[in-house]
Write a protein that holds these residues in place. Structure first.
Motif, PDB file in Angstrom:
ATOM      1  N   LEU B  24       0.820  -1.213   0.000  1.00 48.87           N
ATOM      2  CA  LEU B  24       0.000   0.000   0.000  1.00 48.87           C
ATOM      3  C   LEU B  24       0.855   1.266   0.000  1.00 48.87           C
ATOM      4  O   LEU B  24       0.628   2.190   0.752  1.00 48.87           O
ATOM      5  N   GLY B  25       1.833   1.254  -0.839  1.00 46.68           N
ATOM      6  CA  GLY B  25       2.590   2.492  -0.977  1.00 46.68           C
ATOM      7  C   GLY B  25       3.831   2.563  -0.128  1.00 46.68           C
ATOM      8  O   GLY B  25       4.374   3.626   0.094  1.00 46.68           O
ATOM      9  N   PHE B  26       4.276   1.446   0.382  1.00 46.88           N
ATOM     10  CA  PHE B  26       5.549   1.427   1.099  1.00 46.88           C
ATOM     11  C   PHE B  26       6.646   1.596   0.071  1.00 46.88           C
ATOM     12  O   PHE B  26       6.871   0.739  -0.762  1.00 46.88           O
ATOM     13  N   ASP B  27       7.299   2.703   0.120  1.00 43.36           N
ATOM     14  CA  ASP B  27       8.193   3.077  -0.960  1.00 43.36           C
ATOM     15  C   ASP B  27       9.613   3.222  -0.446  1.00 43.36           C
ATOM     16  O   ASP B  27       9.906   4.118   0.320  1.00 43.36           O
ATOM     17  N   LEU B  28      10.468   2.303  -0.847  1.00 44.20           N
ATOM     18  CA  LEU B  28      11.850   2.403  -0.402  1.00 44.20           C
ATOM     19  C   LEU B  28      12.752   2.999  -1.479  1.00 44.20           C
ATOM     20  O   LEU B  28      13.952   2.922  -1.402  1.00 44.20           O
ATOM     21  N   LYS B  29      12.138   3.557  -2.507  1.00 40.73           N
ATOM     22  CA  LYS B  29      12.957   4.158  -3.558  1.00 40.73           C
ATOM     23  C   LYS B  29      13.836   5.230  -2.937  1.00 40.73           C
ATOM     24  O   LYS B  29      13.336   6.141  -2.299  1.00 40.73           O
ATOM     25  N   PRO B  30      15.128   5.065  -3.104  1.00 41.90           N
ATOM     26  CA  PRO B  30      15.997   6.025  -2.436  1.00 41.90           C
ATOM     27  C   PRO B  30      15.883   7.421  -3.047  1.00 41.90           C
ATOM     28  O   PRO B  30      15.733   7.571  -4.251  1.00 41.90           O
ATOM     29  N   THR B  31      15.907   8.379  -2.209  1.00 47.53           N
ATOM     30  CA  THR B  31      15.924   9.750  -2.673  1.00 47.53           C
ATOM     31  C   THR B  31      17.373  10.192  -2.657  1.00 47.53           C
ATOM     32  O   THR B  31      18.049  10.046  -1.657  1.00 47.53           O
ATOM     33  N   THR B  32      17.828  10.692  -3.747  1.00 47.10           N
ATOM     34  CA  THR B  32      19.236  11.043  -3.807  1.00 47.10           C
ATOM     35  C   THR B  32      19.511  12.284  -2.973  1.00 47.10           C
ATOM     36  O   THR B  32      18.861  13.306  -3.119  1.00 47.10           O
ATOM     37  N   ALA B  33      20.480  12.144  -2.095  1.00 43.57           N
ATOM     38  CA  ALA B  33      20.943  13.319  -1.369  1.00 43.57           C
ATOM     39  C   ALA B  33      21.946  14.018  -2.279  1.00 43.57           C
ATOM     40  O   ALA B  33      22.771  13.372  -2.902  1.00 43.57           O
ATOM     41  N   HIS B  34      21.826  15.304  -2.399  1.00 40.75           N
ATOM     42  CA  HIS B  34      22.733  16.014  -3.293  1.00 40.75           C
ATOM     43  C   HIS B  34      24.138  16.036  -2.721  1.00 40.75           C
ATOM     44  O   HIS B  34      24.325  16.185  -1.530  1.00 40.75           O
ATOM     45  N   ALA B  35      25.100  15.880  -3.598  1.00 44.48           N
ATOM     46  CA  ALA B  35      26.490  15.954  -3.173  1.00 44.48           C
ATOM     47  C   ALA B  35      26.714  17.293  -2.484  1.00 44.48           C
ATOM     48  O   ALA B  35      26.300  18.332  -2.988  1.00 44.48           O
ATOM     49  N   GLN B  36      27.311  17.213  -1.323  1.00 47.92           N
ATOM     50  CA  GLN B  36      27.469  18.445  -0.556  1.00 47.92           C
ATOM     51  C   GLN B  36      28.854  19.031  -0.759  1.00 47.92           C
ATOM     52  O   GLN B  36      29.822  18.311  -0.907  1.00 47.92           O
ATOM     53  N   LEU B  37      28.908  20.338  -0.757  1.00 50.60           N
ATOM     54  CA  LEU B  37      30.186  21.014  -0.885  1.00 50.60           C
ATOM     55  C   LEU B  37      30.885  21.025   0.456  1.00 50.60           C
ATOM     56  O   LEU B  37      30.260  21.211   1.494  1.00 50.60           O
ATOM     57  N   LEU B  38      32.143  20.796   0.420  1.00 48.82           N
ATOM     58  CA  LEU B  38      32.914  20.763   1.649  1.00 48.82           C
ATOM     59  C   LEU B  38      33.210  22.190   2.089  1.00 48.82           C
ATOM     60  O   LEU B  38      33.657  23.010   1.303  1.00 48.82           O
ATOM     61  N   LYS B  39      32.973  22.438   3.385  1.00 51.61           N
ATOM     62  CA  LYS B  39      33.233  23.806   3.859  1.00 51.61           C
ATOM     63  C   LYS B  39      34.715  24.153   3.775  1.00 51.61           C
ATOM     64  O   LYS B  39      35.092  25.306   3.804  1.00 51.61           O
ATOM     65  N   LEU B  40      35.538  23.103   3.629  1.00 49.35           N
ATOM     66  CA  LEU B  40      36.974  23.362   3.571  1.00 49.35           C
ATOM     67  C   LEU B  40      37.418  23.860   2.204  1.00 49.35           C
ATOM     68  O   LEU B  40      38.560  24.245   2.008  1.00 49.35           O
ATOM     69  N   SER B  41      36.487  23.831   1.221  1.00 51.91           N
ATOM     70  CA  SER B  41      36.839  24.265  -0.128  1.00 51.91           C
ATOM     71  C   SER B  41      37.288  25.719  -0.144  1.00 51.91           C
ATOM     72  O   SER B  41      38.021  26.138  -1.014  1.00 51.91           O
ATOM     73  N   TRP B  42      36.809  26.488   0.804  1.00 51.98           N
ATOM     74  CA  TRP B  42      37.142  27.915   0.835  1.00 51.98           C
ATOM     75  C   TRP B  42      38.175  28.227   1.914  1.00 51.98           C
ATOM     76  O   TRP B  42      38.332  29.354   2.322  1.00 51.98           O
ATOM     77  N   ALA B  43      38.830  27.188   2.398  1.00 49.55           N
ATOM     78  CA  ALA B  43      39.732  27.400   3.528  1.00 49.55           C
ATOM     79  C   ALA B  43      41.187  27.268   3.109  1.00 49.55           C
ATOM     80  O   ALA B  43      41.531  26.566   2.159  1.00 49.55           O
ATOM     81  N   LYS B  44      42.024  27.958   3.850  1.00 51.21           N
ATOM     82  CA  LYS B  44      43.461  27.801   3.683  1.00 51.21           C
ATOM     83  C   LYS B  44      43.904  26.716   4.649  1.00 51.21           C
ATOM     84  O   LYS B  44      43.473  26.690   5.806  1.00 51.21           O
ATOM     85  N   GLN B  45      44.772  25.824   4.175  1.00 51.51           N
ATOM     86  CA  GLN B  45      45.203  24.708   5.022  1.00 51.51           C
ATOM     87  C   GLN B  45      46.641  24.910   5.489  1.00 51.51           C
ATOM     88  O   GLN B  45      47.524  25.154   4.681  1.00 51.51           O
ATOM     89  N   THR B  46      46.846  24.808   6.779  1.00 51.95           N
ATOM     90  CA  THR B  46      48.184  24.978   7.349  1.00 51.95           C
ATOM     91  C   THR B  46      48.448  23.801   8.280  1.00 51.95           C
ATOM     92  O   THR B  46      47.528  23.299   8.921  1.00 51.95           O
ATOM     93  N   THR B  47      49.700  23.349   8.366  1.00 55.40           N
ATOM     94  CA  THR B  47      50.006  22.283   9.327  1.00 55.40           C
ATOM     95  C   THR B  47      50.409  22.910  10.657  1.00 55.40           C
ATOM     96  O   THR B  47      50.922  24.017  10.704  1.00 55.40           O
ATOM     97  N   SER B  48      50.155  22.167  11.725  1.00 51.33           N
ATOM     98  CA  SER B  48      50.565  22.628  13.045  1.00 51.33           C
ATOM     99  C   SER B  48      50.808  21.400  13.922  1.00 51.33           C
ATOM    100  O   SER B  48      50.674  20.266  13.454  1.00 51.33           O
ATOM    101  N   VAL B  49      51.155  21.648  15.166  1.00 56.06           N
ATOM    102  CA  VAL B  49      51.405  20.561  16.108  1.00 56.06           C
ATOM    103  C   VAL B  49      50.542  20.794  17.342  1.00 56.06           C
ATOM    104  O   VAL B  49      50.451  21.913  17.838  1.00 56.06           O
ATOM    105  N   CYS B  50      49.913  19.744  17.816  1.00 55.03           N
ATOM    106  CA  CYS B  50      49.066  19.849  19.006  1.00 55.03           C
ATOM    107  C   CYS B  50      49.915  20.283  20.203  1.00 55.03           C
ATOM    108  O   CYS B  50      51.006  19.780  20.424  1.00 55.03           O
ATOM    109  N   CYS B  51      49.392  21.222  20.976  1.00 56.01           N
ATOM    110  CA  CYS B  51      50.188  21.806  22.070  1.00 56.01           C
ATOM    111  C   CYS B  51      49.961  21.100  23.393  1.00 56.01           C
ATOM    112  O   CYS B  51      50.530  21.479  24.401  1.00 56.01           O
TER     113      CYS B  51
END
Lengths: 241, 191
Positions: B24-51
């Motif tokens: 009766l309408g049990f529908d498991l058709k997957p709904t595609t989740a849109h590929a999400q943009l990574l918030k890091l795409s706009w970030a500058k990446q630097t290495t560091s050491v835990c203090c």
């Protein structure tokens, strides 16, 4: 069946809770006011702002031995999620599934489910509702990270290799190998819910020792379907898929 | 005891009903989740050491390229030989060390017998510390011990820390302490 899968090896978990904090950090979720209750488990339960929780359990054996068990808990991303089955009866946009990874994702439309209890949605008692907005929240598999080639925050942070993530076939192979290795030290080691979920957990001891909801089980804690959910499902118009 | 698929579906009472009324309408058709943009795409990446502790785990710090330029994410560096991307609970929370409204922004000073902290400038603080180290060292410096042996030491000062120093920093620090005549030199990795 493809997609992604987690493999959690509880024989390697030291309960450092790096995963729990890494999850909060990535999602920028706020801290919660907590109480000292004599356990390292903190906060006491999952919440709308806590997707990942390391559960601590002390078991006293009859012989006088003591086992201290740790279980990093999160959404299992069921292959056929019961929560989605319920939610579709209310609003098809509430819970969606990502085709690429198999991640089960809760959207803001979950507020349509505001009258339900966690166990009415989930055999693992995972999702939690925001008391103000009525929106439900839980682990999102760090879908933004995974879609961009990174590992989920919890897996990346794990120092011991207890948390693993990858293609389902690879993870199942790793799980099998790990189970074999674990059985030498823990003869009763077993895997919980392999075929139905995307979070495969290797337990050194019976799963219920860790946490009553570690393994989906038809125990007394699983609430029967509510009248409301049943009616919603029955009265829903027929849809062609 | 693997749960069979059928059992699993029975588990949530809900799903049992879903199976019963599946037609009766049990529908498991997957709904595609849109590929999400990574918030890091706009970030500058630097290495560091835990203090925090003496392990010295490598970090990747992502800072916003635009606007505030503040840190938006800090996680373990997968290319770092020490931690290979992992972090403990304390290390995983290190983003809050910088991005925190409770962060103390100036040196704080509590005078002897006072019950209050007061903010001070770095200049005042460094000068005061240097002056006091010099005073105590001068007051307590001893050239000979009770047996008359030459020792050139001070027993009035001690150094504790720091695990976050690297090899070269430790060398300079150690040289300074020995030059002052310190003998109580301890490192928290041993404590």
């Amino acid at each position: 069946m493809s997609g992604k899968t987690f493999f959690i090896d509880l024989t390697k978990c030291t309960a450092c809770r790096g995963c729990q904090v890494a999850c909060k950090q990535w999602h920028k979720l706020p801290a919660e006011a907590t109480k000292q209750l004599g356990t390292h488990q903190n906060p006491q339960d999952l919440s709308f702002t806590t997707y990942k929780l390391v559960r601590f359990k002390e078991i006293e054996d009859k012989g006088g031995g003591l086992r201290w068990l740790f279980f990093p808990e999160q959404c299992r991303h069921c292959v056929e999620p019961p929560c989605k089955a319920v939610a579709d009866g209310y609003d098809e946009r509430a819970i969606i599934r990502d085709e690429l990874t198999g991640a089960v994702i809760y959207t803001e439309f979950t507020k349509a489910l505001k009258d339900l209890e966690p166990t009415e949605l989930c055999p693992f008692n995972i999702p939690r509702k925001d008391s103000v907005s009525g929106i439900w929240g839980k682990c999102d598999m760090c879908l933004d990270r995974v879609h961009n080639g990174l590992k989920p925050a919890c897996v990346q942070s794990c120092p011991t290799g207890a948390m693993n993530f990858g293609e389902r076939d690879d993870m199942l192979a790793l799980a099998e190998k790990s189970l074999e290795a674990a059985k030498k030290r823990f003869p009763k080691a077993e895997m919980a819910n392999v075929d139905d979920v995307r979070v495969v957990v290797l337990c050194a001891y019976p799963p219920a020792d860790y946490y009553e909801f570690l393994m989906a089980d038809a125990g007394p804690n699983v609430a029967p379907m509510t009248r409301k959910a049943m009616l919603a499902m029955l009265t829903r118009p027929f849809r062609q898929s | 005891m693997n749960v069979l698929r059928r059992q699993f579906l029975k588990l949530a009472g809900v799903a049992a009903a879903a199976t019963a009324f599946g037609g009766l309408g049990f529908d498991l058709k997957p709904t595609t989740a849109h590929a999400q943009l990574l918030k890091l795409s706009w970030a500058k990446q630097t290495t560091s050491v835990c203090c925090y502790c003496s392990v010295g785990c490598g970090l990747l710090v992502h800072t916003a390229k635009e606007g505030s330029g503040r840190a938006i994410n800090v996680e373990g560096d997968p290319d770092h030989p020490i931690n290979e991307g992992s972090l403990c609970a304390k290390g995983a929370s290190i983003w809050q060390l910088g991005e925190n409204d409770k962060r103390v922004l100036t040196p704080m000073y509590r005078a002897a017998y006072s019950d209050k902290w007061e903010p001070k400038s770095w200049e005042w603080m460094l000068e005061t510390i240097a002056k006091r180290v010099k005073d105590v060292r001068d007051q307590t410096f001893e050239t000979k011990n009770a047996k008359g042996q030459i020792v050139n030491r001070t027993m009035g000062l001690a150094s504790v820390g720091s695990a976050a120093l690297d090899n070269e920093e430790c060398w300079i620090y150690q040289s300074m302490l020995r030059a002052l005549g310190l003998v109580f030199i301890e490192h928290q990795a041993r404590i």
